[in-house]
Design a protein around this motif. Structure first.
Motif, short mmCIF file in Angstrom:
data_model
loop_
_atom_site.label_atom_id
_atom_site.label_comp_id
_atom_site.label_asym_id
_atom_site.label_seq_id
_atom_site.Cartn_x
_atom_site.Cartn_y
_atom_site.Cartn_z
N VAL A 31 39.82 -30.63 -28.56
CA VAL A 31 38.84 -31.68 -28.33
C VAL A 31 37.53 -31.14 -27.74
N GLY A 32 37.63 -30.30 -26.73
CA GLY A 32 36.43 -29.79 -26.07
C GLY A 32 35.48 -29.08 -27.03
N TRP A 33 36.01 -28.13 -27.80
CA TRP A 33 35.17 -27.40 -28.75
C TRP A 33 34.70 -28.32 -29.87
N SER A 34 35.52 -29.27 -30.25
CA SER A 34 35.13 -30.23 -31.29
C SER A 34 33.92 -31.04 -30.86
N VAL A 35 33.90 -31.45 -29.59
CA VAL A 35 32.75 -32.19 -29.06
C VAL A 35 31.50 -31.32 -29.08
N VAL A 36 31.63 -30.04 -28.72
CA VAL A 36 30.49 -29.12 -28.74
C VAL A 36 29.94 -29.01 -30.15
N VAL A 37 30.81 -28.85 -31.14
CA VAL A 37 30.38 -28.70 -32.53
C VAL A 37 29.66 -29.96 -33.02
N VAL A 38 30.29 -31.11 -32.82
CA VAL A 38 29.68 -32.36 -33.29
C VAL A 38 28.35 -32.61 -32.58
N ALA A 39 28.30 -32.37 -31.28
CA ALA A 39 27.04 -32.56 -30.54
C ALA A 39 25.96 -31.62 -31.06
N GLY A 40 26.33 -30.37 -31.34
CA GLY A 40 25.35 -29.42 -31.87
C GLY A 40 24.77 -29.86 -33.19
N TYR A 41 25.63 -30.34 -34.09
CA TYR A 41 25.15 -30.81 -35.39
C TYR A 41 24.31 -32.08 -35.26
N VAL A 42 24.72 -32.98 -34.38
CA VAL A 42 23.96 -34.23 -34.18
C VAL A 42 22.57 -33.91 -33.61
N ILE A 43 22.51 -33.06 -32.62
CA ILE A 43 21.22 -32.69 -32.02
C ILE A 43 20.34 -31.98 -33.05
N ALA A 44 20.93 -31.08 -33.83
CA ALA A 44 20.17 -30.36 -34.85
C ALA A 44 19.58 -31.33 -35.87
N THR A 45 20.37 -32.29 -36.30
CA THR A 45 19.90 -33.27 -37.28
C THR A 45 18.82 -34.16 -36.69
N TRP A 46 18.98 -34.57 -35.45
CA TRP A 46 17.98 -35.39 -34.78
C TRP A 46 16.65 -34.63 -34.66
N LEU A 47 16.73 -33.36 -34.27
CA LEU A 47 15.51 -32.56 -34.17
C LEU A 47 14.85 -32.39 -35.54
N MET A 48 15.65 -32.20 -36.58
CA MET A 48 15.09 -32.08 -37.93
C MET A 48 14.36 -33.36 -38.33
N ALA A 49 14.90 -34.51 -37.95
CA ALA A 49 14.24 -35.78 -38.27
C ALA A 49 12.86 -35.86 -37.63
N ILE A 50 12.72 -35.28 -36.46
CA ILE A 50 11.42 -35.24 -35.78
C ILE A 50 10.49 -34.25 -36.48
N VAL A 51 11.02 -33.09 -36.83
CA VAL A 51 10.21 -32.03 -37.43
C VAL A 51 9.61 -32.47 -38.76
N VAL A 52 10.38 -33.19 -39.59
CA VAL A 52 9.87 -33.55 -40.92
C VAL A 52 8.78 -34.60 -40.88
N LYS A 53 8.47 -35.13 -39.70
CA LYS A 53 7.30 -35.99 -39.57
C LYS A 53 6.03 -35.17 -39.67
N THR A 54 6.13 -33.86 -39.36
CA THR A 54 4.96 -32.98 -39.33
C THR A 54 4.97 -31.95 -40.45
N LEU A 55 6.11 -31.34 -40.68
CA LEU A 55 6.22 -30.27 -41.67
C LEU A 55 6.84 -30.79 -42.96
N PRO A 56 6.48 -30.20 -44.11
CA PRO A 56 7.07 -30.64 -45.38
C PRO A 56 8.59 -30.48 -45.40
N LEU A 57 9.28 -31.45 -45.95
CA LEU A 57 10.74 -31.47 -45.96
C LEU A 57 11.33 -30.23 -46.63
N GLY A 58 10.82 -29.86 -47.79
CA GLY A 58 11.37 -28.73 -48.53
C GLY A 58 11.28 -27.43 -47.75
N VAL A 59 10.13 -27.18 -47.17
CA VAL A 59 9.93 -25.96 -46.39
C VAL A 59 10.78 -26.01 -45.13
#
Length: 109
Positions: A31-59
């Motif tokens: 469970v502990g490592w599973s939470v770390v993995v899921v949190a890492g992917y969720v945070i990464a995706t959230w940050l990407m959603a912010i980034v694509v407001k400024t940078l082109p999606l494909g790049v």
């Protein structure tokens, strides 16, 4: 643009970190490592959603996927995984593709 690139690097770091510890989840039975993995992917995706407001999606996605792949291959190699010539050439192709996309996007506008 500096903020977007910084957030993109943070997203890559979160995704790579989550991927690197994925084997420790024991197929999501630890469970502990599973939470770390899921949190890492969720945070990464959230940050990407912010980034694509400024940078082109494909790049943005190519950079995220390419640099993330290179980093995970490096971490795997440091952890004892064999690194063949084919893998080295493939990583070189990925890096070359990311560079070409970034250079191409600066000259397209």
């Amino acid at each position: 643009m500096f903020v977007a690139v910084t957030l993109l690097m943070a997203a890559i770091g979160c995704e790579v970190g989550a991927t690197a510890v994925l084997p420790r989840t024991q197929s999501f039975h630890h469970v502990g490592w599973s939470v770390v993995v899921v949190a890492g992917y969720v945070i990464a995706t959230w940050l990407m959603a912010i980034v694509v407001k400024t940078l082109p999606l494909g790049v943005t996605y190519a950079t995220w996927a390419g640099l993330g792949t290179v980093a995970v291959v490096g971490i795997s190699w440091l952890s004892g995984e064999e690194l063949s010539l084919v893998k080295v050439l493939a990583v070189g192709a990925i890096v070359g593709g990311v560079i070409a996309l970034n250079v191409g996007s600066t000259h397209a506008a």
